[in-house]
Design an enzyme around this catalytic site. Structure first.
Site, PDB file in Angstrom:
ATOM      1  N   SER A  64      -9.650   1.682   3.118  1.00  8.09           N
ATOM      2  CA  SER A  64      -8.820   2.187   2.143  1.00  8.09           C
ATOM      3  C   SER A  64      -7.884   1.588   1.395  1.00  8.09           C
ATOM      4  O   SER A  64      -7.160   2.152   0.691  1.00  8.09           O
ATOM      5  CB  SER A  64      -8.198   3.236   3.085  1.00  8.09           C
ATOM      6  OG  SER A  64      -7.289   2.849   3.998  1.00  8.09           O
ATOM      7  N   SER A  97      -9.952  -1.157   7.068  1.00 10.52           N
ATOM      8  CA  SER A  97      -9.213  -0.910   5.623  1.00 10.52           C
ATOM      9  C   SER A  97      -8.587  -1.941   5.018  1.00 10.52           C
ATOM     10  O   SER A  97      -8.298  -2.041   3.995  1.00 10.52           O
ATOM     11  CB  SER A  97      -8.307   0.462   5.779  1.00 10.52           C
ATOM     12  OG  SER A  97      -9.169   1.527   5.898  1.00 10.52           O
ATOM     13  N   LYS A 129       0.809  -1.381  -0.016  1.00 10.59           N
ATOM     14  CA  LYS A 129      -0.096   0.127  -0.193  1.00 10.59           C
ATOM     15  C   LYS A 129       0.917   1.320   0.162  1.00 10.59           C
ATOM     16  O   LYS A 129       1.908   1.225   0.695  1.00 10.59           O
ATOM     17  CB  LYS A 129      -0.742  -0.036   1.085  1.00 10.59           C
ATOM     18  CG  LYS A 129      -1.836   1.238   1.345  1.00 10.59           C
ATOM     19  CD  LYS A 129      -2.702   0.843   2.685  1.00 10.59           C
ATOM     20  CE  LYS A 129      -4.105   2.059   2.858  1.00 10.59           C
ATOM     21  NZ  LYS A 129      -4.614   1.785   4.079  1.00 10.59           N
TER      22      LYS A 129
END
Lengths: 95, 484, 484
Positions: free
Chosen positions: C151, C175, C76
């Site tokens: 997210s 997330s 990420k």
């Protein structure tokens, strides 16, 4: 608790975020709805409950007093917007 | 109207740790700009703080030294505001639960009485960087080397009543933190900085007046002058029927005045909340006890001991204990020579005068305590006389010799105590000064006492100062009186 | 070769069936062919990955390897990676090449894994749909009109589309688990403190935790082995032994006590999702588990408490983005305030600004007690709900989200978007671990079963998830267009 236009402008100033009047109106609407949802917290009696800041009941670890970092200024300043003579430059600070 | 001044001080002491409070960067003063600003100090995305054990230890030792309450738990909070020298946009500090609770510090104002000043609390926090204004075409340069240096902020109660008391408080604080070894106390380098809260009220009134906070007053002298100016200013306002505004002011030493800092900014709202990157700091009794065991003899105790055990005057004890370097030097000298009064006289006399002349701190004295002690041993055992002692001291100051004995040997300063040799010298002097001898013989008893000094001087000169003056005096009188 | 699990890939590398370079080339090709549709990567580091792959193959030839040497994955874009653009999907950091590595990145490097690049996400991890990215929304590989969740939507979508075998994400309020559910893969949020946060761009420090996405629980276990553990740079990371999470994967589930929180099966839960979850629970019953209803009475307060605590921490964490030392700086600022306000006004997206304003407001004077303090009190009650539940049962099970993936643009109102996280958010407040495993479909949209355990119960969670995957094949399903 209601939030007003002035509260949003004040928060924006404290947070140093530029917003115009139209932005502020929109945020008043958004934050009002969020705060209405948040206000559900007021329904419960929390008298005597200790606030919880960290999910684990741990305590602060301590680091030995040793110098472990070396000078990496040049590397760090490659990402800086404006530098001169090793200093970060900003519009003049008035004291 | 009679006004009373009310003063409270917030003293920021830079702790003498090797590394910063939350990172492993060096805290050394005077490095190239930003060369001691690590990822953590710069507040790069993703970095996290880890607390320096030594900062905690030093704060606790301070707390113990002022007899403070030491809470089991203290909490770091974030004080949120924007400023270019504050990289993260918040200062990690302590607010609701500081590491050191209520304590007390004794002060001795000049020409005043000892007084107990209450300490409200002391808390740990991180120092900010510095803004430099020269040379950047209308811009400021930011140096973050200082950012993250550990600070202990010590907040007094509003117990001080005059500029003199305030400066005495600051001196006592300086003495204490340098004794404890938790700060180098170097005010010129900003190791100790002071915010002063000043208000005035009609004498006898209970409630406090509106206060002004004077920021960053960084010398003993400036504290007195800033307060003196500010008190006058407030009296003028009140006596003209005006009102003192609660505000932050800056002391300008060049103009010798305080002036309002721009109050354009709204009343600050720092939005303190517990720092989620740091956990509650818990100190257990064993750790506190360990820190207590590391405490040195504190200034008050030392002063007391110098008076009661060493028999020094209150004045001498005060001067010798005002700086731990002086006290250390004195004690080392005493250990060698064994005579407290003699050591005290020399440390405050010859040594102090010479240090002043050369503008040196005692820690950089060319004459070590061991050397001075050795010199005093020779003075005490009559190997040398007082005059020679001063000469020996000067030679040691020039670093030409390793110890007093070397000087005495090389310079032939050993006192002549051999009676035969002295008698020969005296005979020569008497023979060489017939006029003075005749005057002596003809003088009254009273005048003769004074005239003997001339002959002593001549004998000392003839022996190049190495004679024992008392012995010369005695022998001379015998010889001269025999001529009557 | 490219559709193997991590565990299978590692075995293939060990046996010499294929090389790391083959894997890396294969995945880079796929990224190039397929990612234009789903936009799951912000940065692809192909050259560096190939170099690392060659090094890994060389190391394998010398037998100098760990279990994961030469295995590719993605990170990420919230993990700081030295020399690589690290943006948090924000314009603010769109030019930020990190000068240092996150601890997790260091650990993965020493485990020998190879990063293919940085995945898209909601800006600063604020969002549940991955629509809040400066680099554009991510599309769900199962249906490009759907969101992948957020997210960590880029990481989840990349794994689901077969662009990487595994990826790392972070989970502050769901997330990892929610996008894993939406994309039909396995995602684990470890216990708070299990994985170091150092070098992970902070959103809400007391809630953020990194974890793995994989095709299976076993892959998550392998990755957790690599990234878990104490870090001296993170005060909140826990010094507690890291077990081998793969060692206990296959333990039988006889006598497992499963609690179903009644509050997780109430109004607002999609009927199809509920059915899939209940079917999954039946699988466990068939394996010898007992199922009981439990109550988490403060469930309805989790979203309100979170939306006080997380924005408050974020408002402070994001203050460092001020245009001074790194990140976006506005053109020609007229003064300091202008520099701050325009740099931040321009650099942050809408949702980030909304949360900063929210957090700033709730921390301000006069509101702190009503909001922040109150939310922290409720947080304690929420944690207690879980502690009480785990006195009675071994794990809790329920849906990861109330619905399957929704349409891009469907959730326009922030509050209804926030309420999407109703089943995941309390877990972060309590700090416990949770895993989402594929458990069926509703209208060709994946459903995730969420399994929760007590603090540091990851081994057991992974065991429970793994055994389920030994008896079901939901985790092996692929979106049609991304097969092979």
């Amino acid at each position: 608790m209601a939030i007003e236009h002035a509260d949003v402008l004040r928060a924006a100033h404290l947070a140093r975020i530029s917003i115009d009047n139209a932005d502020a109106d929109r945020y008043v609407g958004d934050l009002t709805r969020i705060l209405n949802m948040v206000d559900r917290l007021q329904e419960i009696d929390t008298e005597g409950v200790q606030p919880l800041s960290h999910p684990l009941d741990a305590t602060q670890p301590l680091r030995a007093d040793e110098v472990t970092e070396s000078d990496q200024r040049d590397q760090f300043q490659t990402v800086a917007p404006e530098v001169a003579k090793g200093l970060y430059l900003v519009p003049r600070v008035v004291e | 109207m009679q006004w009373e001044t009310v003063i409270g001080l917030e003293v920021h002491v830079q702790l003498a740790t090797r590394s910063k409070i939350f990172s492993g960067s060096s805290t050394a003063f005077g490095a190239e700009p930003n060369s001691q600003a690590s990822a953590v100090d710069l507040g790069l995305p993703g970095v996290l703080p880890v607390l320096n054990e030594n900062a905690v230890a030093m704060a606790l030792r301070f707390g113990l030294a002022i007899d403070a309450e030491i809470p089991d738990v203290s909490v770091f909070e974030r004080k949120n505001y924007f400023y270019p020298d504050l990289p993260k946009g918040y200062q990690t500090s302590q607010m609701a639960q500081p590491i050191v609770g209520k304590g007390v510090l004794e002060i001795l104002p000049e020409d005043g009485e000892r007084k107990q000043i209450r300490i409200h609390h002391a808390h740990l926090e991180e120092d900010a960087g510095k803004s430099l204004h020269e040379d950047f075409a209308g811009m400021s340069g930011i140096d973050l080397n200082r950012a993250g240096t550990p600070l202990l902020e010590i907040v007094s109660e509003p117990d001080l009543r005059s500029a003199k008391e305030a400066s005495a408080y600051l001196r006592a604080m300086h003495t204490l933190v340098t004794y404890l070894g938790i700060s180098d106390g170097n005010m010129a380098e900003g190791s100790m900085r002071c915010d002063v809260n000043v208000s005035i009220r009609p004498k006898g009134q209970q409630e406090f007046g509106t206060r002004a906070e004077i920021k960053n007053v960084n010398s003993f002298r400036f504290v007195e002058r800033a307060i003196a100016y500010e008190v006058e200013r407030q009296i003028d306002i009140l006596e003209d029927g005006g009102k003192v505004v609660q505000e932050t002011r800056l002391y300008d030493p060049d103009a010798d005045e305080t002036r309002s800092m721009r109050t354009k900014e709204e009343a600050n709202d720092y939005r303190y909340f517990p720092c989620p990157d740091l956990l509650p700091l818990v100190v257990d009794q064993a750790y506190v006890d360990h820190q207590r065991s590391l405490l040195p003899e504190l200034p008050a105790a030392k002063r007391e001991r110098y008076e009661s055990e060493l028999g020094l005057s209150s004045y001498d004890a005060g001067v010798l204990t005002a700086h731990h370097d002086t006290a250390d030097y004195f004690e080392q000298t005493l250990e060698v020579c064994g005579d407290a009064k003699l050591a005290a006289n020399w440390v405050q006399g010859e040594l102090s005068a010479q240090l002043n002349r050369d503008s040196l701190p005692i820690s950089e004295s060319p004459v070590s305590a061991a050397q001075l002690g050795g010199l005093l041993v020779r003075l005490k055992d009559d190997t040398i006389n007082g005059k020679a002692a001063k000469q020996v001291f000067q030679e040691l100051w020039q670093r030409r010799f390793e110890d007093a004995d070397q000087v005495i040997e090389a310079k032939g300063l050993k006192q002549v105590t051999d009676t035969g040799a002295l008698e020969a010298a005296i005979d020569e002097v008497i023979a060489a000064n017939p006029v003075q001898v005749t005057q002596y013989v003809e003088a009254t008893e009273e005048k003769r006492g004074k005239m003997v000094g001339f002959f002593v001087g001549q004998v000392m000169k003839a022996t190049r100062g190495t004679a024992n003056p008392q012995q010369v005096n005695k022998l001379l009188k015998e010889k001269l009186d025999a001529l009557l | 070769m490219l559709d193997l699990t991590l565990a299978e890939m590692a075995r293939g590398l060990t046996s010499g069936e294929f090389k790391s370079v083959d894997l890396v080339r294969g995945f880079l090709d796929r990224i190039q062919q397929r990612d234009a549709d789903i936009n799951s990567f912000i940065t692809v580091t192909g050259d560096a990955a190939l170099e690392q792959a060659e090094a890994a193959d060389a190391a394998r030839a010398k037998d100098d390897v760990g279990a994961l040497t030469g295995v590719p994955l993605a990170l990420k874009d919230i993990f700081c990676t030295e020399g690589v653009l690290t943006t948090a999907a924000s314009k603010m950091l769109s030019n930020f090449v990190s000068p240092y590595n996150a601890t997790v990145v260091e650990k993965l490097n020493s485990a020998g894994t190879i990063s293919l690049g940085k995945t898209n996400m909601d800006e600063f991890a604020m969002g549940s749909s991955n629509e809040n990215s400066f680099f554009g929304a991510v599309k769900n590989p199962w249906d490009h009109s759907l969101v992948p969740g957020g997210s960590s939507g880029g990481s989840a979508a990349a794994v689901a589309a077969g662009l990487v075998p595994a990826a790392l994400g972070t989970d502050t309020g769901g997330s990892i688990r929610q996008p894993a559910a939406f994309c039909g893969i396995t995602g684990l949020k470890p216990t708070y403190g299990r994985v170091s946060r150092y070098g992970i761009i902070a959103y809400a420090s007391s809630l953020d935790q990194a974890g793995p996405f994989g095709r299976s629980a076993e892959d998550c276990a392998l990755l957790l082995n690599a990234i878990a553990g104490h870090d001296g740079r993170d005060s909140t990371s826990v010094s507690r032994v890291v077990p081998d999470y793969t060692a206990t994967l296959a333990q039988p589930l006889d006598g497992l006590k499963i609690g179903l929180p009644v509050e997780y099966f109430g109004d607002g839960l999609d009927a199809g999702v509920e059915q899939a979850v209940r079917e999954a629970v039946k699988v466990y019953e068939s394996l010898g588990a007992q199922v009981v209803d439990v109550s988490l009475p403060h469930t309805q307060l989790a979203v309100p408490a979170y939306y006080v605590i997380a924005p408050a921490e974020a408002s402070s964490n994001l203050a460092r983005y001020d245009g001074v030392r790194f990140g976006h700086r506005c053109d020609s600022p007229v003064d300091l305030e202008d520099l701050y306000k325009r740099s931040r006004g321009e650099g942050f997206g809408e949702e980030v600004k909304r949360r900063i304003l929210m957090g700033t407001h709730t921390l301000s004077e006069g509101f702190y007690d009503a909001y922040y303090r109150k939310a922290q009190q409720v947080r304690r009650l929420i944690r207690q709900d879980f502690l009480d539940a785990f006195d009675k049962v071994d794990v809790l099970m329920g849906p990861a989200a109330p619905t399957p993936a929704f349409k891009l643009g469907e959730q326009a109102d922030p509050v209804s978007m926030y309420l999407q996280d109703i089943y995941t958010i309390a877990i972060n407040l309590a700090g416990i671990p949770g895993i989402s495993v594929p458990a069926g479909f509703v209208d060709n949209r994946p459903v995730g079963l969420q399994i929760l355990g007590p603090h540091f119960g990851e081994s057991h969670l992974l065991n429970v998830a793994h055994v389920f995957q030994q008896h079901t094949d939901w985790h092996q399903r692929r979106p049609e267009q991304y097969q092979g």
